[in-house]
Design an enzyme around this catalytic site. Structure first.
Site, PDB file in Angstrom:
ATOM      1  CB  ILE A  56      -1.049 -14.037  14.672  1.00  9.77           C
ATOM      2  CG1 ILE A  56      -1.245 -15.133  16.424  1.00  9.77           C
ATOM      3  CG2 ILE A  56      -0.352 -14.652  13.813  1.00  9.77           C
ATOM      4  CD1 ILE A  56      -1.584 -16.886  15.949  1.00  9.77           C
ATOM      5  CD  GLU A 108      24.185   0.469  -3.017  1.00 10.52           C
ATOM      6  OE1 GLU A 108      23.877  -0.555  -3.300  1.00 10.52           O
ATOM      7  OE2 GLU A 108      25.111   0.807  -4.056  1.00 10.52           O
ATOM      8  CB  CYS A 119      29.372  -4.737  -3.063  1.00 13.78           C
ATOM      9  SG  CYS A 119      29.424  -5.672  -1.920  1.00 13.78           S
ATOM     10  CD  GLN A 140      35.204  -9.364  -3.440  1.00 11.54           C
ATOM     11  OE1 GLN A 140      35.095 -10.462  -3.542  1.00 11.54           O
ATOM     12  NE2 GLN A 140      34.460  -8.320  -2.218  1.00 11.54           N
ATOM     13  CB  THR A 178     -15.623   2.892   2.148  1.00  7.92           C
ATOM     14  OG1 THR A 178     -16.439   2.665   2.556  1.00  7.92           O
ATOM     15  CG2 THR A 178     -15.588   3.731   1.149  1.00  7.92           C
ATOM     16  CE  LYS A 179     -19.499  -2.012   4.514  1.00  6.51           C
ATOM     17  NZ  LYS A 179     -20.706  -1.265   5.759  1.00  6.51           N
ATOM     18  CG  LEU A 211      -2.169  -1.181   1.532  1.00  2.00           C
ATOM     19  CD1 LEU A 211      -3.026  -1.194   2.776  1.00  2.00           C
ATOM     20  CD2 LEU A 211      -2.463  -1.076   0.395  1.00  2.00           C
ATOM     21  CG  HIS A 239      26.625  -1.645  -0.315  1.00  2.69           C
ATOM     22  ND1 HIS A 239      25.771  -2.280  -1.401  1.00  2.69           N
ATOM     23  CD2 HIS A 239      27.273  -2.469  -0.056  1.00  2.69           C
ATOM     24  CE1 HIS A 239      26.554  -3.053  -1.418  1.00  2.69           C
ATOM     25  NE2 HIS A 239      26.942  -3.445  -0.578  1.00  2.69           N
ATOM     26  CD  GLU A 269      32.048 -15.382  -2.186  1.00  6.34           C
ATOM     27  OE1 GLU A 269      30.435 -15.366  -1.642  1.00  6.34           O
ATOM     28  OE2 GLU A 269      32.019 -14.379  -2.729  1.00  6.34           O
TER      29      GLU A 269
END
Length: 541
Positions: free
Chosen positions: A146, A519, A383, A387, A186-187, A14, A517, A407
């Site tokens: 909940i 951004e 990032c 590399q 609108t309910k 929304l 980063h 890595e």
């Protein structure tokens, strides 16, 4: 202490975060000190292990905390740096209470949701709000779900303790439009207000997400059955997110909130904001960029990169057509022709390659880095992609055919990317991450130094800049000399000169990569130099 709590109902998507951020913008533009926070239902402590396919990108605060992407939007709108206290999860709350119980801080007491969990949440809200005129807290989840009673009860108690003149409840809900008859229903909103009342919470302002402007009779109906004044019912139409503060001001929401919270008769000054929005809506130029990544199936996965491009868009009045490309399609033997054809067919001027984790499609990205070096295609690598660019350079220029990263191949003597020796014995992966806003020293007269200087985002007395990080591996110091002798410029190093933060190839139009980063620091009124200069490079201005 002044608090605004933002709740929502029925469905996600929304724009509750943009509602909260826009309210922050209009209050900030009325010269109040504004801060923001978010309450999440997750049992995680932070967003470190959350999937970008489900939740979008992970945002990093200046004090090392990994959070939901909404905090990035908050920072961009109110132009304030938030901290770890602005992100609260159910996991944090329960962990803190359990730890206190184990330390006997609740000795001889029965530990319960009320008061202990509620009081813990209050402590978090107090930390968020302590240095501000007003704190805006987004409650993330549908009312009466909940997972949410403890947060909503905290809201109610704050109102009781501080008074309604210091605590406002803003509720976001959708106007349901029936496609067959095009009627606006609108309910659902009425029911959501009833659910709030069951918890002794009465919304002060209702924000209606609607596909069309609200007709007077709809506002009258909502006013009657939601028990609030018509001027407290505000519409939120589908529009550019940066227009929403202006839309709210046109409906006098700024005056309404200021009167209710501060008992003052004044409005916000959004004139400069309106100028920036005008530039976004009325571009003079146009270019196409490619965001190539692993998580492009969900737009929010790289939302900070997209917004940083929009900020550069406004600065240079250049519309940016963004093409999101899933890199998996280029894992073929004929990848170079396929890639070249794609660039030509879509008129792609330059490429941004954001972050990701893991070794899937790595070889393809090494190929693309090599292709961009050959063809002098402007690109910005973020990032992990510093590399990747380093590996590609080592293979293509330095003739180190086995160049790779620890890595991906740990038993390899030619790993130009490695984990630091003092980290290899750490078994908890979180502690091997570089998470923070780090200082780094820019080399004078490099291209990157010139970019930061042009946009006044560097301390020229020390050449130090700060950027946020979220990575684990570094350029291997053993290969620094080999790489630099072949004209790979280390234009930004850590203060101890051991860690490479930026690389560039000066002879190319725009070959820049960073471990950071950037951004995360870009703003509509202050685009980040790397993104702004990339647009400038594409326009040849």
């Amino acid at each position: 202490m002044k608090l605004i709590f933002v709740t929502w109902w029925v469905i996600s998507g929304l724009g509750k975060w943009i509602t909260a951020a826009s309210i922050g913008r209009i209050l900030k533009s009325a010269w109040y000190k504004v801060t923001m926070g978010k309450m999440d239902p997750y049992l995680q402590i932070d967003a470190w292990t959350m999937s970008p396919f489900e939740h979008g990108e992970t945002f990093v605060t200046t004090d090392w905390f990994e959070t939901d992407l909404d905090l990035g939007h908050y920072e961009r709108f109110i132009n304030e740096e938030l901290t770890k206290y602005s992100s609260t999860t159910t996991g944090q709350i329960y962990l803190s209470v359990i730890n206190k119980e184990r330390k006997w801080e609740y000795l001889w007491k029965t530990v319960q949701v009320i008061p202990h969990i509620i009081n813990e949440i209050k402590e978090r809200v107090n930390k968020i709000a302590q240095w501000s005129d007003v704190a805006i807290i987004e409650i993330w989840w549908t009312v009466w779900d909940i997972e949410w009673p403890h947060f909503l009860e905290t809201m109610r108690q704050f109102r009781y303790e501080l008074g309604k003149e210091n605590v406002l409840f803003i509720h976001v809900a959708p106007i349901i439009s029936v496609t067959t008859s095009w009627e606006m229903k609108t309910k659902a909103i009425q029911h959501s207000i009833v659910k709030l009342r069951e918890l002794w919470i009465q919304a002060d302002v209702l924000i209606c997400r609607t596909p069309r402007p609200l007709e007077p009779w709809i506002k009258a109906k909502l006013s009657m059955f939601c028990d609030m004044e018509k001027e407290c019912i505000i519409e939120n139409l589908d529009q550019n997110i940066y227009e929403l503060p202006l839309s709210f001001q046109e409906q006098w929401l700024d005056k309404l909130l200021i009167k209710k919270l501060f008992n003052e008769n004044k409005s916000s000054d959004l004139s400069k904001w309106a100028e920036l929005v005008y530039k976004l809506k009325n571009p003079e130029f146009e270019t196409t960029i490619w965001i190539a990544g692993k998580y492009t199936h969900l737009d929010d996965s790289y939302i900070s990169v997209v917004e940083a491009l929009k900020h550069a868009w406004a600065f240079y009045k250049t519309k940016i057509n963004i093409e999101r490309i899933d890199t998996e399609q280029f894992e073929t033997d004929d990848w170079e022709n396929n890639f070249a054809n794609l660039c030509n067919s879509k008129n792609i001027s330059w490429i941004v390659v954001p972050w990701w984790f893991g070794n899937r499609w790595i070889q393809w990205m090494i190929n693309i880095a090599t292709f961009c070096m050959k063809k002098n295609i402007p690109y910005l690598w973020l990032c992990l992609w510093l590399q990747i660019a380093t590996i590609a350079f080592a293979r293509f220029i330095c003739n180190i055919s086995q160049a790779n990263s620890w890595e991906f191949t740990q038993e390899n003597e030619f790993n130009v990317i490695d984990i630091m020796e003092d980290q290899k014995t750490i078994t908890d992966k979180w502690w091997t991450m570089r998470l923070w806003s780090y200082d780094a020293v820019l080399k004078p007269n490099t291209k990157i130094w010139g970019l930061y200087k042009e946009f006044n985002q560097i301390d020229l007395s020390s050449n130090i800049v700060k950027e946020r990080h979220r990575h684990r591996y570094e350029v291997n110091p053993k290969f620094h000399n080999t790489l630099s002798k072949n004209w790979l410029m280390f234009s930004w190093l850590s203060p101890n000169w051991k860690l490479v933060e930026f690389i560039e190839l000066p002879e190319l139009r725009y070959f820049i990569a960073t471990q950071a980063h950037p951004e995360f620091k870009s703003r509509l009124n202050r685009p980040h130099p790397l993104f702004a200069w990339l647009i400038k490079s594409c326009l040849n201005i």
